[in-house]
Design a protein around this motif. Structure first.
Motif, PDB file in Angstrom:
ATOM      1  N   PRO A 253       8.527   1.592   4.173  1.00 14.83           N
ATOM      2  CA  PRO A 253       9.208   0.298   4.340  1.00 14.83           C
ATOM      3  C   PRO A 253       8.373  -0.895   3.882  1.00 14.83           C
ATOM      4  O   PRO A 253       8.909  -1.995   3.762  1.00 14.83           O
ATOM      5  CB  PRO A 253       9.467   0.203   5.843  1.00 14.83           C
ATOM      6  CG  PRO A 253       9.095   1.531   6.426  1.00 14.83           C
ATOM      7  CD  PRO A 253       8.193   2.221   5.460  1.00 14.83           C
ATOM      8  N   LEU A 254       7.059  -0.683   3.635  1.00 16.62           N
ATOM      9  CA  LEU A 254       6.218  -1.810   3.227  1.00 16.62           C
ATOM     10  C   LEU A 254       5.928  -1.814   1.719  1.00 16.62           C
ATOM     11  O   LEU A 254       5.168  -2.655   1.239  1.00 16.62           O
ATOM     12  CB  LEU A 254       4.920  -1.825   4.028  1.00 16.62           C
ATOM     13  CG  LEU A 254       5.097  -2.072   5.539  1.00 16.62           C
ATOM     14  CD1 LEU A 254       3.745  -2.040   6.250  1.00 16.62           C
ATOM     15  CD2 LEU A 254       5.796  -3.401   5.812  1.00 16.62           C
ATOM     16  N   CYS A 255       6.523  -0.869   0.984  1.00 18.61           N
ATOM     17  CA  CYS A 255       6.407  -0.925  -0.471  1.00 18.61           C
ATOM     18  C   CYS A 255       7.605  -1.694  -1.018  1.00 18.61           C
ATOM     19  O   CYS A 255       8.746  -1.486  -0.566  1.00 18.61           O
ATOM     20  CB  CYS A 255       6.335   0.484  -1.044  1.00 18.61           C
ATOM     21  SG  CYS A 255       4.642   1.132  -1.046  1.00 18.61           S
TER      22      CYS A 255
ATOM     23  N   ALA B 223      -1.545  -2.622  -1.989  1.00 16.94           N
ATOM     24  CA  ALA B 223      -1.456  -1.224  -2.416  1.00 16.94           C
ATOM     25  C   ALA B 223      -0.978  -0.349  -1.262  1.00 16.94           C
ATOM     26  O   ALA B 223      -1.228  -0.653  -0.101  1.00 16.94           O
ATOM     27  CB  ALA B 223      -2.829  -0.744  -2.885  1.00 16.94           C
ATOM     28  N   HIS B 224      -0.333   0.739  -1.596  1.00 15.19           N
ATOM     29  CA  HIS B 224       0.105   1.701  -0.580  1.00 15.19           C
ATOM     30  C   HIS B 224      -1.098   2.549  -0.174  1.00 15.19           C
ATOM     31  O   HIS B 224      -1.395   3.572  -0.787  1.00 15.19           O
ATOM     32  CB  HIS B 224       1.230   2.578  -1.152  1.00 15.19           C
ATOM     33  CG  HIS B 224       1.735   3.586  -0.172  1.00 15.19           C
ATOM     34  ND1 HIS B 224       2.702   3.297   0.767  1.00 15.19           N
ATOM     35  CD2 HIS B 224       1.403   4.881   0.045  1.00 15.19           C
ATOM     36  CE1 HIS B 224       2.947   4.365   1.502  1.00 15.19           C
ATOM     37  NE2 HIS B 224       2.166   5.352   1.079  1.00 15.19           N
ATOM     38  N   THR B 225      -1.792   2.085   0.863  1.00 15.43           N
ATOM     39  CA  THR B 225      -3.012   2.746   1.319  1.00 15.43           C
ATOM     40  C   THR B 225      -2.929   2.830   2.845  1.00 15.43           C
ATOM     41  O   THR B 225      -2.353   1.938   3.469  1.00 15.43           O
ATOM     42  CB  THR B 225      -4.241   1.938   0.826  1.00 15.43           C
ATOM     43  OG1 THR B 225      -5.423   2.558   1.272  1.00 15.43           O
ATOM     44  CG2 THR B 225      -4.245   0.505   1.328  1.00 15.43           C
TER      45      THR B 225
ATOM     46  N   GLU C  33       1.245   4.652   7.291  1.00 16.62           N
ATOM     47  CA  GLU C  33       0.965   5.046   5.903  1.00 16.62           C
ATOM     48  C   GLU C  33       0.682   3.857   4.983  1.00 16.62           C
ATOM     49  O   GLU C  33       0.216   4.050   3.866  1.00 16.62           O
ATOM     50  CB  GLU C  33       2.113   5.900   5.338  1.00 16.62           C
ATOM     51  CG  GLU C  33       3.447   5.182   5.133  1.00 16.62           C
ATOM     52  CD  GLU C  33       4.387   5.225   6.347  1.00 16.62           C
ATOM     53  OE1 GLU C  33       3.882   5.138   7.488  1.00 16.62           O
ATOM     54  OE2 GLU C  33       5.601   5.319   6.152  1.00 16.62           O
ATOM     55  N   HIS C  34       0.953   2.632   5.438  1.00 19.04           N
ATOM     56  CA  HIS C  34       0.719   1.467   4.568  1.00 19.04           C
ATOM     57  C   HIS C  34      -0.006   0.388   5.385  1.00 19.04           C
ATOM     58  O   HIS C  34       0.525  -0.120   6.378  1.00 19.04           O
ATOM     59  CB  HIS C  34       2.057   0.942   4.025  1.00 19.04           C
ATOM     60  CG  HIS C  34       1.898  -0.021   2.887  1.00 19.04           C
ATOM     61  ND1 HIS C  34       2.658   0.048   1.726  1.00 19.04           N
ATOM     62  CD2 HIS C  34       1.061  -1.080   2.718  1.00 19.04           C
ATOM     63  CE1 HIS C  34       2.294  -0.936   0.912  1.00 19.04           C
ATOM     64  NE2 HIS C  34       1.323  -1.627   1.498  1.00 19.04           N
ATOM     65  N   LEU C  35      -1.205   0.036   4.921  1.00 19.57           N
ATOM     66  CA  LEU C  35      -2.056  -0.922   5.642  1.00 19.57           C
ATOM     67  C   LEU C  35      -1.343  -2.266   5.845  1.00 19.57           C
ATOM     68  O   LEU C  35      -0.844  -2.864   4.884  1.00 19.57           O
ATOM     69  CB  LEU C  35      -3.353  -1.119   4.848  1.00 19.57           C
ATOM     70  CG  LEU C  35      -4.395  -2.080   5.438  1.00 19.57           C
ATOM     71  CD1 LEU C  35      -4.812  -1.666   6.840  1.00 19.57           C
ATOM     72  CD2 LEU C  35      -5.626  -2.146   4.530  1.00 19.57           C
TER      73      LEU C  35
HETATM   74 ZN   LIG Z   1       3.871   1.610   1.092  1.00 17.63          ZN
END
Ligand SMILES: [Zn+2]
Length: 337
Positions: free
Chosen positions: A95-97, A134-136, A171-173
């Protein structure tokens, strides 16, 4: 599509213009509030969610002699019951990308790697999320300077949830930001009296680190993380359980970093059945004194005894906290020597 392009379409150009004209020191907070106004006008679901928040039921209980606010917030059910299983997380779209965000959602760049967006399911009026570019995965390493800077520029409380301490999108900082006036922790700040570390062993147990100097705060925090390593719930956990809140301090006081070391991700009653079940999964807002309850029945029946037992179960115990404090005082003296 590469990362930069993904965000490019979402950038809040009006806010970027304000910062370019006035500089971050003067302009960042204005740009942030302009983002909120723009999103409230152009994103109907956000406007509805914010309106519901204004009429949300709330009440206050005592927790170890201090105030704990309860907020009945049905919209948060998916966050509070978010899966923690890696397989389940990997199967859902992040959801954060940017490709998975609501199309109206705009982003204001902050420092080199962050983008600030409005939280679509707010706990506070003007609830922001700082999303890493970034997806980190969610990780406490290297986030503290950004938290301190965000609080310094805006006066907002910046919050962090560990991947196993209430983060619903591990999954996403990402970080959260709460405007002043919502979280009881603001009324519970200690007198530092020149000390760098102060432990508050009343529930929800906290350690405060002085953040007058961001570099020194980062160093102290690194010590804290090393000291907390031995209290990890599982050896395989990526980091010790914790929530952070960087507060602006009261009028004229320097920012403070509140560390809430955790023993558990969720209390036993979260997994219980029938009447024994309470849908409570504390994250950083809860640890800062605002307990989010998606179910009305939990909101109505929770009492002081129950909240004390929940917080005792998930917070690091008083003896462990005292040991952490001793270790930190010793390291701080070594640093000063
Ligand atoms: Zn993400």
């Amino acid at each position: 599509m590469n990362r930069q392009r993904q965000w490019e379409d979402r950038l809040f150009t009006e806010g970027i213009g304000i910062i370019e004209r006035e500089g971050a020191q003067r302009g960042f907070k204005r740009a942030l509030l302009a983002l909120y106004e723009q999103q409230m006008r152009s994103w109907p679901e956000l406007a509805v969610a914010s309106q519901k928040l204004e009429s949300a039921a709330g009440r206050t209980l005592g927790l170890d002699g201090r105030a704990l606010h309860l907020q009945h917030n049905p919209a948060r059910i998916t966050n509070v019951t978010a899966p923690t299983d890696a397989g389940e997380i990997a199967r859902r779209p992040c959801p954060l990308c940017p490709p998975n965000m609501p199309h109206q959602q705009k982003a204001l760049p902050f420092l080199d790697n962050w983008l600030v967006v409005c939280n679509p399911l707010p706990l506070f009026k003007q609830h922001f999320v700082l999303v890493h570019g970034a997806h980190t995965p969610q990780s406490v390493a290297k986030i503290l300077p950004a938290m301190i800077e965000f609080t310094r520029l805006t006066g907002f409380i910046t919050l962090y949830n560990g991947p196993r301490s209430g983060a619903s999108i591990p999954e996403h900082l990402h970080l959260q930001a709460a405007p002043p006036g919502w979280l009881p922790i603001e009324e519970q700040l200690p007198q530092m009296g020149g000390r760098e570390i102060v432990v508050d062993s009343r529930l929800p147990r906290r350690m405060f680190l002085d953040a007058t100097d961001s570099a020194r705060a980062t160093e102290l925090f690194a010590h804290t993380m090393r000291t907390l390593e031995r209290f990890k719930t599982e050896k395989t956990d990526p980091e010790p359980g914790l929530n952070l809140a960087v507060t602006a301090g009261c009028e004229g006081r320097p920012p403070l970093v509140a560390v809430h070391p955790r023993k558990k991700h969720r209390p036993r009653c979260f997994y219980a059945r029938g009447d024994e079940r309470y849908v409570v999964s504390p994250g950083s807002a809860d640890m800062a004194g605002m307990l989010i309850l998606p179910r009305r029945e939990d909101f109505l029946r929770l009492d002081q005894r129950k909240v004390e037992s929940i917080f005792s179960e998930i917070c690091l115990g008083p003896e462990e906290l005292a040991r952490v404090e001793q270790d930190l005082q010793r390291e701080a003296q070594t640093d000063g020597a």
